[in-house]
Design an enzyme around this catalytic site. Structure first.
Site, PDB file in Angstrom:
ATOM      1  N   GLY A 132       0.639  -1.141   0.090  1.00 11.20           N
ATOM      2  CA  GLY A 132      -0.003  -0.058  -0.311  1.00 11.20           C
ATOM      3  C   GLY A 132       0.935   1.190   0.109  1.00 11.20           C
ATOM      4  N   ALA A 133       0.486   2.191  -1.068  1.00 16.28           N
ATOM      5  CA  ALA A 133       1.226   3.415  -1.008  1.00 16.28           C
ATOM      6  C   ALA A 133       0.378   4.734  -0.760  1.00 16.28           C
ATOM      7  CB  ALA A 133       1.829   3.487  -2.152  1.00 16.28           C
ATOM      8  N   GLY A 134      -0.448   4.431   0.058  1.00 24.60           N
ATOM      9  CA  GLY A 134      -1.364   5.637   0.686  1.00 24.60           C
ATOM     10  C   GLY A 134      -0.681   6.371   1.764  1.00 24.60           C
ATOM     11  N   GLY A 135      -1.083   7.075   2.642  1.00 24.70           N
ATOM     12  CA  GLY A 135      -0.455   7.908   3.408  1.00 24.70           C
ATOM     13  C   GLY A 135       0.118   7.075   4.575  1.00 24.70           C
ATOM     14  N   ALA A 136      -0.317   6.008   5.140  1.00 26.19           N
ATOM     15  CA  ALA A 136       0.164   4.952   6.037  1.00 26.19           C
ATOM     16  C   ALA A 136       1.498   4.291   5.357  1.00 26.19           C
ATOM     17  CB  ALA A 136      -0.639   3.928   6.331  1.00 26.19           C
ATOM     18  N   PHE A 185     -13.736  21.213  13.502  1.00 26.76           N
ATOM     19  CA  PHE A 185     -14.302  19.978  12.962  1.00 26.76           C
ATOM     20  C   PHE A 185     -15.116  19.367  14.185  1.00 26.76           C
ATOM     21  CE2 PHE A 185     -12.951  17.135   9.320  1.00 26.76           C
ATOM     22  CZ  PHE A 185     -12.600  17.953   8.411  1.00 26.76           C
ATOM     23  N   ASP A 217      -8.294  -5.536   0.591  1.00 29.49           N
ATOM     24  CA  ASP A 217      -7.837  -6.280  -0.091  1.00 29.49           C
ATOM     25  C   ASP A 217      -6.780  -6.893   1.141  1.00 29.49           C
ATOM     26  OD1 ASP A 217      -8.894  -5.980  -2.211  1.00 29.49           O
ATOM     27  OD2 ASP A 217      -7.048  -5.391  -3.451  1.00 29.49           O
ATOM     28  N   GLN A 245     -18.486   3.821   9.183  1.00 31.79           N
ATOM     29  CA  GLN A 245     -18.815   5.065   9.298  1.00 31.79           C
ATOM     30  C   GLN A 245     -19.674   5.594   8.329  1.00 31.79           C
ATOM     31  OE1 GLN A 245     -16.072   8.734   9.562  1.00 31.79           O
ATOM     32  NE2 GLN A 245     -16.959   8.833  11.496  1.00 31.79           N
ATOM     33  N   HIS A 274     -20.554   8.956   6.403  1.00 28.84           N
ATOM     34  CA  HIS A 274     -20.436  10.188   6.658  1.00 28.84           C
ATOM     35  C   HIS A 274     -21.703  11.003   6.285  1.00 28.84           C
ATOM     36  CE1 HIS A 274     -18.669  14.298   5.911  1.00 28.84           C
ATOM     37  NE2 HIS A 274     -17.456  13.845   6.516  1.00 28.84           N
ATOM     38  N   LEU A 315     -18.040  13.246  -1.333  1.00 26.10           N
ATOM     39  CA  LEU A 315     -17.837  13.672  -0.224  1.00 26.10           C
ATOM     40  C   LEU A 315     -17.880  15.428  -0.293  1.00 26.10           C
ATOM     41  CD1 LEU A 315     -17.478  13.296   3.083  1.00 26.10           C
ATOM     42  CD2 LEU A 315     -15.083  13.756   2.334  1.00 26.10           C
ATOM     43  N   GLU A 319     -16.434  17.786   6.446  1.00 27.85           N
ATOM     44  CA  GLU A 319     -16.998  18.260   7.551  1.00 27.85           C
ATOM     45  C   GLU A 319     -16.465  19.713   7.546  1.00 27.85           C
ATOM     46  OE1 GLU A 319     -17.237  15.438  10.898  1.00 27.85           O
ATOM     47  OE2 GLU A 319     -16.049  16.539  11.738  1.00 27.85           O
ATOM     48  N   ARG A 364     -20.044  12.376  14.071  1.00 26.65           N
ATOM     49  CA  ARG A 364     -20.316  12.124  12.876  1.00 26.65           C
ATOM     50  C   ARG A 364     -21.443  11.022  12.932  1.00 26.65           C
ATOM     51  NH1 ARG A 364     -15.232  11.670   8.908  1.00 26.65           N
ATOM     52  NH2 ARG A 364     -14.948  13.796   8.811  1.00 26.65           N
ATOM     53  N   HIS A 393     -18.328   5.622   4.227  1.00 25.18           N
ATOM     54  CA  HIS A 393     -17.223   6.221   4.294  1.00 25.18           C
ATOM     55  C   HIS A 393     -16.182   5.831   4.809  1.00 25.18           C
ATOM     56  CE1 HIS A 393     -14.972  10.278   4.159  1.00 25.18           C
ATOM     57  NE2 HIS A 393     -14.913  10.090   5.450  1.00 25.18           N
ATOM     58  N   ARG A 426     -15.217   7.208  14.414  1.00 29.22           N
ATOM     59  CA  ARG A 426     -13.929   8.307  14.192  1.00 29.22           C
ATOM     60  C   ARG A 426     -14.499   9.757  14.268  1.00 29.22           C
ATOM     61  NH1 ARG A 426     -11.399  10.445   9.850  1.00 29.22           N
ATOM     62  NH2 ARG A 426     -12.860   9.654   8.139  1.00 29.22           N
ATOM     63  N   LEU A 463      -6.386  10.883   9.168  1.00 32.16           N
ATOM     64  CA  LEU A 463      -4.907  11.233   8.299  1.00 32.16           C
ATOM     65  C   LEU A 463      -3.877  11.111   9.529  1.00 32.16           C
ATOM     66  CD1 LEU A 463      -6.009  13.963   6.021  1.00 32.16           C
ATOM     67  CD2 LEU A 463      -5.092  11.902   5.577  1.00 32.16           C
TER      68      LEU A 463
HETATM   69  C1  LIG Z   1     -13.327  11.447   0.403  1.00 34.75           C
HETATM   70  C2  LIG Z   1     -12.827  10.952   1.649  1.00 34.75           C
HETATM   71  C3  LIG Z   1     -12.224  12.245   2.521  1.00 34.75           C
HETATM   72  C4  LIG Z   1     -11.401  12.196   3.451  1.00 34.75           C
HETATM   73  N1  LIG Z   1     -10.965  13.261   4.287  1.00 34.75           N
HETATM   74  C5  LIG Z   1     -10.498  12.887   5.500  1.00 34.75           C
HETATM   75  C6  LIG Z   1     -10.044  14.204   6.460  1.00 34.75           C
HETATM   76  O1  LIG Z   1     -10.128  15.375   5.956  1.00 34.75           O
HETATM   77  N2  LIG Z   1      -9.263  13.888   7.450  1.00 34.75           N
HETATM   78  C7  LIG Z   1      -9.156  12.614   7.962  1.00 34.75           C
HETATM   79  O2  LIG Z   1      -8.274  12.445   8.891  1.00 34.75           O
HETATM   80  N3  LIG Z   1      -9.300  11.461   6.977  1.00 34.75           N
HETATM   81  C8  LIG Z   1     -10.029  11.728   5.830  1.00 34.75           C
HETATM   82  N4  LIG Z   1     -10.608  10.577   5.345  1.00 34.75           N
HETATM   83  C9  LIG Z   1     -10.270   9.316   5.721  1.00 34.75           C
HETATM   84  C10 LIG Z   1      -8.585   9.089   5.193  1.00 34.75           C
HETATM   85  O3  LIG Z   1      -8.529   9.770   4.342  1.00 34.75           O
HETATM   86  C11 LIG Z   1      -8.401   7.679   4.984  1.00 34.75           C
HETATM   87  O4  LIG Z   1      -9.013   6.850   5.917  1.00 34.75           O
HETATM   88  C12 LIG Z   1      -6.716   7.455   4.578  1.00 34.75           C
HETATM   89  O5  LIG Z   1      -6.479   8.372   3.733  1.00 34.75           O
HETATM   90  C13 LIG Z   1      -6.414   6.246   4.492  1.00 34.75           C
HETATM   91  O6  LIG Z   1      -5.117   5.814   4.172  1.00 34.75           O
HETATM   92  P1  LIG Z   1      -4.470   4.615   4.013  1.00 34.75           P
HETATM   93  O7  LIG Z   1      -2.792   4.762   4.073  1.00 34.75           O
HETATM   94  O8  LIG Z   1      -4.841   3.583   5.091  1.00 34.75           O
HETATM   95  O9  LIG Z   1      -5.100   3.825   2.587  1.00 34.75           O
HETATM   96  P2  LIG Z   1      -5.127   4.307   1.195  1.00 34.75           P
HETATM   97  O10 LIG Z   1      -4.651   5.727   0.959  1.00 34.75           O
HETATM   98  O11 LIG Z   1      -6.487   4.318   0.901  1.00 34.75           O
HETATM   99  O12 LIG Z   1      -4.007   3.681   0.307  1.00 34.75           O
HETATM  100  C14 LIG Z   1      -4.213   2.172   0.293  1.00 34.75           C
HETATM  101  C15 LIG Z   1      -2.922   1.545  -0.540  1.00 34.75           C
HETATM  102  O13 LIG Z   1      -2.965   0.279  -0.718  1.00 34.75           O
HETATM  103  C16 LIG Z   1      -2.790   0.114  -1.918  1.00 34.75           C
HETATM  104  N5  LIG Z   1      -3.476  -1.507  -2.094  1.00 34.75           N
HETATM  105  C17 LIG Z   1      -4.675  -1.846  -1.684  1.00 34.75           C
HETATM  106  N6  LIG Z   1      -4.871  -3.148  -1.920  1.00 34.75           N
HETATM  107  C18 LIG Z   1      -3.886  -3.546  -2.706  1.00 34.75           C
HETATM  108  C19 LIG Z   1      -3.553  -4.744  -3.231  1.00 34.75           C
HETATM  109  N7  LIG Z   1      -4.435  -5.785  -3.240  1.00 34.75           N
HETATM  110  N8  LIG Z   1      -2.176  -4.789  -3.763  1.00 34.75           N
HETATM  111  C20 LIG Z   1      -1.464  -3.821  -3.876  1.00 34.75           C
HETATM  112  N9  LIG Z   1      -1.679  -2.607  -3.286  1.00 34.75           N
HETATM  113  C21 LIG Z   1      -3.036  -2.407  -2.630  1.00 34.75           C
HETATM  114  C22 LIG Z   1      -3.589   1.028  -2.951  1.00 34.75           C
HETATM  115  O14 LIG Z   1      -3.089   0.927  -4.065  1.00 34.75           O
HETATM  116  C23 LIG Z   1      -3.010   2.202  -2.180  1.00 34.75           C
HETATM  117  O15 LIG Z   1      -1.731   2.600  -2.430  1.00 34.75           O
HETATM  118  C24 LIG Z   1     -11.215  10.746   3.990  1.00 34.75           C
HETATM  119  C25 LIG Z   1     -11.715   9.700   3.209  1.00 34.75           C
HETATM  120  C26 LIG Z   1     -12.324   9.816   2.183  1.00 34.75           C
HETATM  121  C27 LIG Z   1     -12.961   8.716   1.386  1.00 34.75           C
END
Ligand SMILES: Cc1cc2nc3c(=O)[nH]c(=O)nc-3n(C[C@H](O)[C@H](O)[C@H](O)COP(=O)(O)OP(=O)(O)OC[C@H]3O[C@@H](n4cnc5c(N)ncnc54)[C@H](O)[C@@H]3O)c2cc1C
Ligand code: SF4
Ligand code: SF4
Ligand code: FES
Lengths: 587, 230
Positions: free
Chosen positions: A14-18, A119, A221, A240, A242, A252, A255, A286, A353, A398, A404
């Protein structure tokens, strides 16, 4: 052909924020890190986060981490683990300053400090006046954070596997995790990545529901992979909704719109939140606001020809505030509704959400499960962080801006812990062929040709079942029926066939693999919701309307094998301060 | 409603072709919805997409000759017949999916990250709202590639010219009051190609779905270079 293999110290799924925050910590410590993502990193759904990230910086009004902790515990409806919550709230300011140093273009106050907005669920002084704790880059905070983290990883030369799909974890007979089998989407070739530690950071599962703020890729996944490896999921009944998704469409409206002064009205033009939350009003938690909107609509006070939504008013804020602080949602309204919120209210309704539950971890990001010596034994080599994990800092509900924060604090903490693990465990364990074969079988299954149902039919039905049987308000018999429906869907899965079994960039196959994952997550959610006979946080039972601390102040654990349910206690003892005991929750 | 999409699967097709689909038009339908409808009819049809709201940058395509993001392009605004093709000038992997690696390489080449030489303060680096405003219109880039893949200079010299998206990001850091690598950034852009192959044709700005203006950013960099030269 022999299976291709690569070896790294750490594999991050996973390459999201975490994932990116953890990767940065590790790359900067000279660990060999592989980040696998099924989409190019900046396409991860963190990019969609709007409103901001919480930290008690006190840039606007007085604040401190202890008040933040109180709000989070109360917001969680006392189901959050207070040691983890204390840790998160204490770390928050450092995490945000680091982000700023990484380049995040936060909005600024006249003093040059980071802009913070109000918020929901935030207070000063343990339940007093409204706080302003959410650090924002306009209403594009997630985008700003994700891109900055990716950029810093470029600088640190993190190794990326972009557009690789993780199929399953590889484990040995002792249950230790040895890496994962992944699929290169472009070529359709499997690849075995061996690693001393594996961090799952695969995000949420909002695609369980029909109307959702979550992207197409949010299919849970990593959570399903963990289930298949025999590890349970925690608190999956807490999902949750929203309060303000665009009605019928799901995009979305942050908030932050209410944080900037927006408010909700029903068909009579009444600010109905005043009735449900006399103090916090539109900035109540929420779960409270979502239930209020659903109740307004059910009792016939909804807006529109079908009375199926309420309105969010921003037209009194003036175009300056909207243009400066909420430019993204203004674009969204123009694109999808052809209205400008500067002069026209926005139709909104509660929308799927965020998943509070997930892979059980401790506050170092280590995955824990019941074993011989207790309910929280470490699964060797396995970590989880982000929305897929359940630390649990969010408990039953939450707070906005805390996710984030969660993904960054625990992404970083997991990285730190992995650095220590790598020092003590310098060698790869031998790979377990039977586990690899099992993962390969999962892939091969989709080469079966012939007549059968299509992925889309089953997926549509799954979403319908989840929405109809496990929505904002829940009842015993409806959920029991939902479980039966899911059992049928599971049986149907065996007869699903792909008409396209080609190799190159086969998204039909990816969607099939994702659907398999969603079905298991759906069952985890429905089963957990069915057992919990109380109302807490986002889990509202019409047949058990009260919170029941005597019987239910505990975490649910769902195991895939036999759909078994177990429980474990809530960690009510913080690290250094006094515990916040459960109290009636009013806003 | 008829929609014609580009098809090419290297596993089975000798060469690419256009295929027409008949889909039902729905009120408020976006081009991404239409493409998803096509995929419902034929699951082998392939395109990238994810967020559905113009923030992830996955679903850049070329429709009726213009690059756009499918999810924020309203079908009602498109002239029939709707002809959807992959981004021009990029190697096609399958159907609408193109190989964007050159585009990402250019991005990495401009060192798109904040660099400080001073020790970091224990709190945030201060920045005035006016200085922060200079980043508006720059940081919002979603790396969709609509701009670069509509730029003639990029088509002819993808290995030498950096292209509008990367240059916009270069300016994003040059314009950031907190960044301390101005000289190195400018030096790295010297030479006839990297920056100076831009002939101000403006295709990029026209194509950007986020309303950003790479042409202007490129102009700013050129000015800054000039100033430095004197
Ligand atoms: C519209 C929206 C607005 C939001 N606004 C806020 C906010 O203002 N403040 C706040 O605190 N939170 C907010 N949230 C919640 C927050 O953004 C998310 O919970 C958080 O960004 C999740 O980050 P993550 O790194 O866990 O996952 P993600 O950013 O979802 O990343 C998941 C990663 O896993 C990878 N992945 C998944 N499955 C596989 C697989 N099988 N094989 C390979 N790679 C895979 C994906 O490619 C991706 O890189 C919001 C959520 C949404 C939907
Ligand atoms: S203005 Fe420059 S960068 Fe933009 S399309 Fe024209 S040549 Fe390309
Ligand atoms: S500048 Fe615009 S068109 Fe180019 S990549 Fe960024 S968002 Fe896309
Ligand atoms: S699907 Fe994300 S930008 Fe279109």
């Amino acid at each position: 052909m022999a299976l291709a293999k690569r070896r790294f110290d750490t594999l991050i799924l996973g390459a999201g924020g975490a994932g990116l925050r953890a990767a940065l910590q590790l790359s900067n410590a000279d660990a060999r890190v592989a980040v696998v993502s099924k989409v190019f990193p900046t396409r991860s759904h963190t990019v969609a986060a709007q409103g901001g990230v919480n930290a008690a910086l006190a840039n606007v009004v007085p604040d401190n981490w202890h008040w933040h902790m109180f709000d989070t515990v109360k917001g969680s409806d006392y189901l959050g683990d207070q040691d983890a919550i204390e840790f998160m709230c204490r770390e928050a300011p450092k995490i945000v300053y680091e982000l700023e140093h990484f380049g995040v273009p936060f909005s600024r106050l006249d003093t040059g400090h980071i802009y913070q907005r109000a918020f929901g669920g935030q207070s000063q002084n343990f339940g007093g006046a409204q706080a302003a704790r959410t650090c924002a880059a306009a209403d594009r905070t997630g985008h700003a954070i994700l891109h900055s983290l990716y950029q810093q990883n470029i600088r640190s030369k993190t190794h990326f596997f972009d557009e690789f799909f993780a199929l399953d974890l590889i484990t040995d007979d002792e249950g230790a995790v040895l890496g994962a089998l992944v699929l290169e989407i472009e070529t359709g070739e499997p690849l075995l990545i061996e690693a001393k530690t594996t961090l799952i950071a695969s995000g949420g599962c909002g695609q369980l529901f029909r109307t959702t703020t979550n992207a197409h890729i949010n299919t849970g996944d990593g959570m399903a992979m963990v289930l298949r490896a025999g590890v349970p999921l925690e608190d999956m009944e807490f999902f949750q909704f929203h309060p303000t998704g665009i009605a019928g469409k799901g995009m979305l409206i942050t908030e932050g719109a209410r944080g900037e002064g927006g408010y909700l009205i029903n068909k009579d033009g009444e600010r109905f939140m005043e009735r449900y939350a006399p103090n916090a009003k539109d900035l109540a938690s929420r779960d409270v606001v979502s239930r209020a909107i659903s109740t307004e609509v059910r009792e016939g006070r909804g807006c529109g020809p079908d009375g199926d939504h309420v309105m969010l008013r921003l037209d009194h804020l003036g175009s300056d505030i909207v243009a400066k602080r909420l430019p993204g949602i203004r674009d969204t309204c123009k694109t999808f509704l052809h209205i400008d919120p500067v002069d026209t209210p926005i139709p909104v309704f509660p929308t799927a959400h965020y998943v509070m539950g997930g892979i059980p971890t401790d506050r170092h990001g280590r995955v824990v499960m019941p074993a011989r010596h207790g309910p929280e034994e470490v699964v060797s080599g396995l970590y989880a962080a982000g929305e897929c994990a359940c630390v649990s800092v969010h408990g039953g509900n939450r707070l906005g801006g805390n996710s984030l924060l969660d993904i960054l604090v625990f992404g970083r903490a997991a990285g730190e812990d992995i650095i220590g693990f790598l020092k003590e465990n310098p060698n790869h364990r031998p790979i377990n062929e039977s586990s690899v074969d099992k993962a390969m079988a999962r892939l091969k299954r989709w080469d079966q040709k012939g007549e059968g149902e299509s992925v889309k039919e089953v997926r549509d039905d799954l979403k319908k079942v989840m929405e109809n049987h496990c929505g904002v308000f829940r009842v015993e018999d409806v959920m029991a029926e939902g479980v039966n429906e899911l059992v049928k869907i599971r049986e149907r899965m065996a007869n699903v066939r792909l008409s396209d079994t080609s190799r190159v960039f086969n998204t039909a196959r990816i969607e099939a693999l994702e659907l398999e994952n969603l079905v298991d997550i759906g069952m985890a959610t429905m089963k957990s919701a069915l057992v919990r006979q109380e109302s807490r946080g986002a889990h509202s039972r019409m047949d058990f309307t009260e919170r029941d601390d005597k019987n239910w102040l505990k975490h649910t654990l769902y195991f895939l094998e036999d759909d078994r349910i177990d429980f474990k206690p809530v960690r009510t003892k913080p690290l250094s301060v006094d515990s916040f005991p459960p109290k009636a929750r009013v806003y | 409603m008829k929609i014609s999409v580009y098809r090419y699967n290297p596993d089975v097709d000798a060469k690419p072709y256009q295929q027409e689909f008949d889909i039902e038009f729905k009120q408020g339908m976006m081009l991404r919805d239409a493409l998803m409808e096509v995929k419902r009819q034929d699951e082998s049809f392939t395109f990238r997409h994810s967020c559905g709201e113009g923030v992830c940058g996955s679903d850049g395509v070329n429709v009726n000759g213009q690059n756009c993001l499918a999810c924020v392009t309203s079908v009602a605004d498109l002239k029939e017949p709707i002809v959807v093709r992959p981004f021009p000038g990029r190697p096609v992997i399958r159907d609408l999916v193109v190989d964007m690696s050159q585009f990402y390489k250019q991005y990495r080449e401009v060192q798109p990250y904040l660099v400080r030489k001073d020790p970091m303060p224990e709190v945030e680096i201060l920045q005035s709202p006016e200085d922060r405003d200079k980043l508006d219109g720059l940081y919002e880039c979603i790396l969709c590639g609509c701009c670069s893949t509509s730029c003639p200079s990029f088509w002819w010299n993808p290995d030498k010219f950096l292209g509008p998206a990367a240059l916009l990001q270069s300016w994003r850091f040059l314009a950031d009051s907190r960044d301390q690598m101005t000289d190195e950034r400018l030096d790295a852009l010297e030479g006839p190609y990297k920056l100076f192959r831009c002939h101000t044709i403006m295709n990029c700005t026209e194509a950007c779905p986020k309303g950003l203006n790479p042409t202007k950013a490129i102009g700013h960099i050129k000015q800054l270079m000039l100033k430095k030269a004197i």
